[in-house]
Design a protein around this motif. Structure first.
Motif, mmCIF file in Angstrom:
data_model
loop_
_atom_site.group_PDB
_atom_site.id
_atom_site.type_symbol
_atom_site.label_atom_id
_atom_site.label_comp_id
_atom_site.label_asym_id
_atom_site.label_seq_id
_atom_site.Cartn_x
_atom_site.Cartn_y
_atom_site.Cartn_z
ATOM 1 N N ILE A 170 0.862 -1.180 0.000
ATOM 2 C CA ILE A 170 0.000 0.000 0.000
ATOM 3 C C ILE A 170 0.896 1.227 0.000
ATOM 4 C CG2 ILE A 170 -1.668 1.384 1.306
ATOM 5 C CD1 ILE A 170 -2.765 -1.175 2.491
ATOM 6 N N VAL A 171 0.556 2.213 -0.828
ATOM 7 C CA VAL A 171 1.195 3.523 -0.788
ATOM 8 C C VAL A 171 0.093 4.565 -0.638
ATOM 9 C CG1 VAL A 171 2.567 5.233 -2.039
ATOM 10 C CG2 VAL A 171 3.154 2.811 -2.196
ATOM 11 N N ILE A 172 0.280 5.488 0.289
ATOM 12 C CA ILE A 172 -0.700 6.543 0.549
ATOM 13 C C ILE A 172 0.009 7.888 0.455
ATOM 14 C CG2 ILE A 172 -2.337 7.507 2.216
ATOM 15 C CD1 ILE A 172 -2.426 4.715 3.530
ATOM 16 N N ASP A 173 -0.521 8.786 -0.358
ATOM 17 C CA ASP A 173 0.040 10.131 -0.457
ATOM 18 C C ASP A 173 -1.014 11.136 0.004
ATOM 19 O OD1 ASP A 173 1.066 12.650 -1.193
ATOM 20 O OD2 ASP A 173 2.214 11.784 -2.832
ATOM 21 N N PRO A 174 -0.906 11.623 1.243
ATOM 22 C CA PRO A 174 -1.932 12.537 1.759
ATOM 23 C C PRO A 174 -1.955 13.876 1.040
ATOM 24 C CG PRO A 174 -0.100 12.348 3.305
ATOM 25 C CD PRO A 174 0.125 11.317 2.242
ATOM 26 N N GLU A 175 -0.823 14.321 0.507
ATOM 27 C CA GLU A 175 -0.809 15.600 -0.203
ATOM 28 C C GLU A 175 -1.599 15.518 -1.503
ATOM 29 O OE1 GLU A 175 2.864 17.572 -0.791
ATOM 30 O OE2 GLU A 175 3.371 17.625 1.334
ATOM 31 N N LEU A 176 -1.548 14.388 -2.163
ATOM 32 C CA LEU A 176 -2.296 14.194 -3.406
ATOM 33 C C LEU A 176 -3.658 13.551 -3.166
ATOM 34 C CD1 LEU A 176 0.565 12.939 -5.774
ATOM 35 C CD2 LEU A 176 -0.394 15.245 -5.592
ATOM 36 N N ASP A 177 -3.954 13.211 -1.903
ATOM 37 C CA ASP A 177 -5.216 12.584 -1.531
ATOM 38 C C ASP A 177 -5.470 11.326 -2.353
ATOM 39 O OD1 ASP A 177 -7.597 12.132 -0.233
ATOM 40 O OD2 ASP A 177 -8.747 13.578 -1.411
ATOM 41 N N MET A 178 -4.473 10.451 -2.410
ATOM 42 C CA MET A 178 -4.640 9.232 -3.196
ATOM 43 C C MET A 178 -3.840 8.084 -2.621
ATOM 44 S SD MET A 178 -2.593 10.414 -6.647
ATOM 45 C CE MET A 178 -3.346 9.109 -7.622
ATOM 46 N N ALA A 179 -4.179 6.891 -3.063
ATOM 47 C CA ALA A 179 -3.497 5.690 -2.582
ATOM 48 C C ALA A 179 -3.464 4.652 -3.693
ATOM 49 C CB ALA A 179 -4.203 5.127 -1.358
ATOM 50 N N VAL A 180 -2.477 3.765 -3.611
ATOM 51 C CA VAL A 180 -2.325 2.655 -4.540
ATOM 52 C C VAL A 180 -2.250 1.367 -3.729
ATOM 53 C CG1 VAL A 180 -0.967 1.649 -6.400
ATOM 54 C CG2 VAL A 180 -1.010 4.132 -6.104
ATOM 55 N N ILE A 181 -3.075 0.405 -4.078
ATOM 56 C CA ILE A 181 -3.076 -0.897 -3.407
ATOM 57 C C ILE A 181 -2.695 -1.958 -4.430
ATOM 58 C CG2 ILE A 181 -4.462 -2.612 -2.180
ATOM 59 C CD1 ILE A 181 -6.293 -0.266 -1.306
ATOM 60 N N ILE A 182 -1.661 -2.721 -4.123
ATOM 61 C CA ILE A 182 -1.197 -3.792 -5.003
ATOM 62 C C ILE A 182 -1.267 -5.106 -4.235
ATOM 63 C CG2 ILE A 182 0.749 -4.729 -6.305
ATOM 64 C CD1 ILE A 182 1.758 -1.882 -6.679
ATOM 65 N N LEU A 183 -1.997 -6.066 -4.769
ATOM 66 C CA LEU A 183 -2.123 -7.385 -4.144
ATOM 67 C C LEU A 183 -1.739 -8.441 -5.179
ATOM 68 C CD1 LEU A 183 -5.605 -6.781 -2.468
ATOM 69 C CD2 LEU A 183 -3.362 -6.578 -1.385
ATOM 70 N N THR A 184 -0.686 -9.184 -4.906
ATOM 71 C CA THR A 184 -0.268 -10.253 -5.806
ATOM 72 C C THR A 184 -0.024 -11.537 -5.009
ATOM 73 O OG1 THR A 184 2.157 -10.064 -5.676
ATOM 74 C CG2 THR A 184 1.021 -8.485 -7.099
ATOM 75 N N ASN A 185 0.000 -12.658 -5.726
ATOM 76 C CA ASN A 185 0.363 -13.928 -5.102
ATOM 77 C C ASN A 185 1.824 -14.246 -5.459
ATOM 78 O OD1 ASN A 185 -0.456 -14.153 -7.772
ATOM 79 N ND2 ASN A 185 -1.635 -16.028 -7.483
ATOM 80 N N TYR A 186 2.697 -13.395 -4.971
ATOM 81 C CA TYR A 186 4.125 -13.481 -5.298
ATOM 82 C C TYR A 186 4.755 -14.788 -4.826
ATOM 83 C CZ TYR A 186 9.082 -12.118 -5.361
ATOM 84 O OH TYR A 186 10.432 -12.064 -5.583
ATOM 85 N N VAL A 187 4.145 -15.445 -3.842
ATOM 86 C CA VAL A 187 4.703 -16.718 -3.358
ATOM 87 C C VAL A 187 4.680 -17.786 -4.444
ATOM 88 C CG1 VAL A 187 4.266 -16.381 -0.900
ATOM 89 C CG2 VAL A 187 2.442 -17.248 -2.356
ATOM 90 N N HIS A 188 3.958 -17.538 -5.524
ATOM 91 C CA HIS A 188 3.920 -18.469 -6.655
ATOM 92 C C HIS A 188 4.918 -18.084 -7.735
ATOM 93 C CE1 HIS A 188 0.087 -20.580 -5.588
ATOM 94 N NE2 HIS A 188 -0.113 -19.465 -4.926
ATOM 95 N N SER A 189 5.794 -17.154 -7.478
ATOM 96 C CA SER A 189 6.691 -16.644 -8.509
ATOM 97 C C SER A 189 7.527 -17.762 -9.128
ATOM 98 C CB SER A 189 7.634 -15.588 -7.913
ATOM 99 O OG SER A 189 8.558 -15.141 -8.873
ATOM 100 N N SER A 190 7.665 -17.688 -10.454
ATOM 101 C CA SER A 190 8.510 -18.648 -11.150
ATOM 102 C C SER A 190 9.748 -17.971 -11.732
ATOM 103 C CB SER A 190 7.712 -19.325 -12.277
ATOM 104 O OG SER A 190 7.231 -18.366 -13.200
ATOM 105 N N SER A 191 10.021 -16.753 -11.301
ATOM 106 C CA SER A 191 11.211 -16.034 -11.754
ATOM 107 C C SER A 191 11.963 -15.494 -10.545
ATOM 108 C CB SER A 191 10.837 -14.880 -12.684
ATOM 109 O OG SER A 191 10.316 -13.794 -11.941
#
Length: 422
Positions: free
Chosen positions: A380-401
């Protein structure tokens, strides 16, 4: 009605209909596709809006697709769910790929539940502690041994006066000097008579284990800090961290898909935490799972995009969501900023503050941005000055690289920030 009026009204009608088609067309072009969900979401889920309505460039925001597909193709993760929030509205919401790839493949859906891993720390624990601070039940400057007897500080000698005590704020900002981690096997080797899972055995180990640094002299990211904070919440409230957070954060906000210890029905919608696909709903972190029994301050929380969007919107709205007060504006300010005297460590209450060495926030968010990651592939990234957030959810435990998520998170955040028009 005369002929002239009929013609005029007809022309007017065509103009109105044409305008509606234009608006719909713009909406269709700029609005990110939302895949259908077969599980109902909370009634308090964020409303959706086109990017332009909140000052974002939809065309720039659509670059997220290209970045995600690149990493999917390389096998960095088999699936992802990404959301962008601004002005309390969801302006980008999309799922990609698969949540399970072993056996019968299962598509990733917007309502997939994820093992949040270390996002447990800020979402469940730091928020709970700040509530208790606001209520006058905890002070950030309190010594930890006030709540956990015989909790060791740093002692250069055997003389008690030389001991540097660890305080609550040190745990929250990872400046306690505690080691980063301990395996359940190490705990059992230290105490052969013990059996795990047993939270008391884990806390006892942390109480006396070697300290890596003098408190308040160095930032050492440590899961042990938040296990101790979870115990402090329990000591103060009489409730374990899962029960306290559920009653005082998740239920009031309507975060109905956020919980510890998923039951079978909930687990069926989880991205598995093992490549075999045999462990949906089982926390990936060994210390939380095998040491603490799945209820821990360092990891163990599961959630969805919609629920996390509500949580970050609460923070961006100064502690309230749809009339429900979770934190005070001053409490939120404390979470968003580095504590006085701790500015050089790059940590706020529960979060990492934007810094040049951190890639989570990308290159274009403001210095006020805060963020946190989870080892399972969440962030999660939250920028209060820009009043916005980014949520990234992945199943990285399955990575094949061998590719890490650091640059992926950075690129997504940068693309999102670049879409800001005002």
């Amino acid at each position: 009605m005369n002929e002239k009026k009929r013609v005029t009204l007809s022309i007017f009608g065509f103009v109105v209909i044409g305008a509606l088609f234009i608006v719909a067309g713009i909406y269709g072009i700029n609005r990110t596709e939302v895949q259908a969900s077969n599980v109902s979401v909370s009634a308090t889920a964020l409303s959706e809006a086109i990017p332009e309505s909140v000052g974002l460039d939809g065309n720039r925001l659509s670059q997220i697709d290209r970045v995600v597909e690149e990493y999917l193709d390389e096998g960095a993760f088999p699936g992802a769910v990404i959301g962008v929030i601004r002005d309390g509205k969801m302006v980008y919401k999309k799922s990609y790929g698969h949540r399970q790839v072993a056996g019968a493949k299962q598509p990733m859906t917007l309502d997939t539940r994820f093992d949040l891993a270390s996002l447990t720390k800020p979402v469940a624990v730091a928020t709970s502690v700040m509530q208790l601070v606001e209520q006058g039940k905890i002070c950030l400057g309190d010594r930890v041994d006030k709540y956990i007897p015989k909790f060791r500080g740093w002692a250069a000698t055997e003389t008690p006066k030389d001991t540097v005590q660890i305080r609550v704020v040190d745990l929250l900002t990872h400046t306690s000097g505690l080691p980063p981690y301990v395996s359940p096997g190490k705990i059992l080797a230290d105490n052969p008579e013990a059996k795990l899972p047993n939270p008391d055995v884990v806390i006892s180990y942390i109480t006396r284990c070697d300290r890596w640094a003098v408190a308040r002299t160095k930032c050492i990211y440590s899961c042990l800090n938040y296990i101790v904070l979870g115990r402090i919440v329990e000591v103060v409230t009489g409730e374990s961290i899962d029960k306290y957070a559920e009653e005082n954060i998740f239920e009031p906000l309507g975060m109905s898909n956020t919980r510890y210890l998923p039951d079978a029905q909930y687990a069926a919608m989880c991205a598995p935490t093992e490549k075999s696909g045999k462990a949906p709903g089982i926390v990936n972190d060994p210390l939380s799972r095998d040491g603490m029994g799945g209820v821990s301050g360092n990891a163990g929380l599961f959630s969805t995009l919609d629920d996390l969007a509500i949580y970050v919107s609460m923070l961006l709205d100064r502690g309230s969501w749809q009339g429900v007060d979770i934190l005070s504006p001053r409490g939120v300010n404390a979470i968003l900023t580095r504590p006085m005297g701790y500015e050089t460590f790059g940590r706020t209450i529960g979060w990492e503050n934007y810094a040049a060495c951190s890639q989570t926030g990308g290159d274009l968010f403001t210095p006020a941005a805060i963020g946190h990651t989870g080892a399972t592939g969440t962030s999660i990234v939250i920028d209060p000055e820009l009043d916005m957030a980014v949520i990234i959810l992945t199943n990285y435990v399955h990575s094949s690289s061998k590719r890490t998520l650091l640059d992926f998170r950075s690129k997504i955040s940068t693309v999102v920030a670049a879409s800001v028009r005002w």
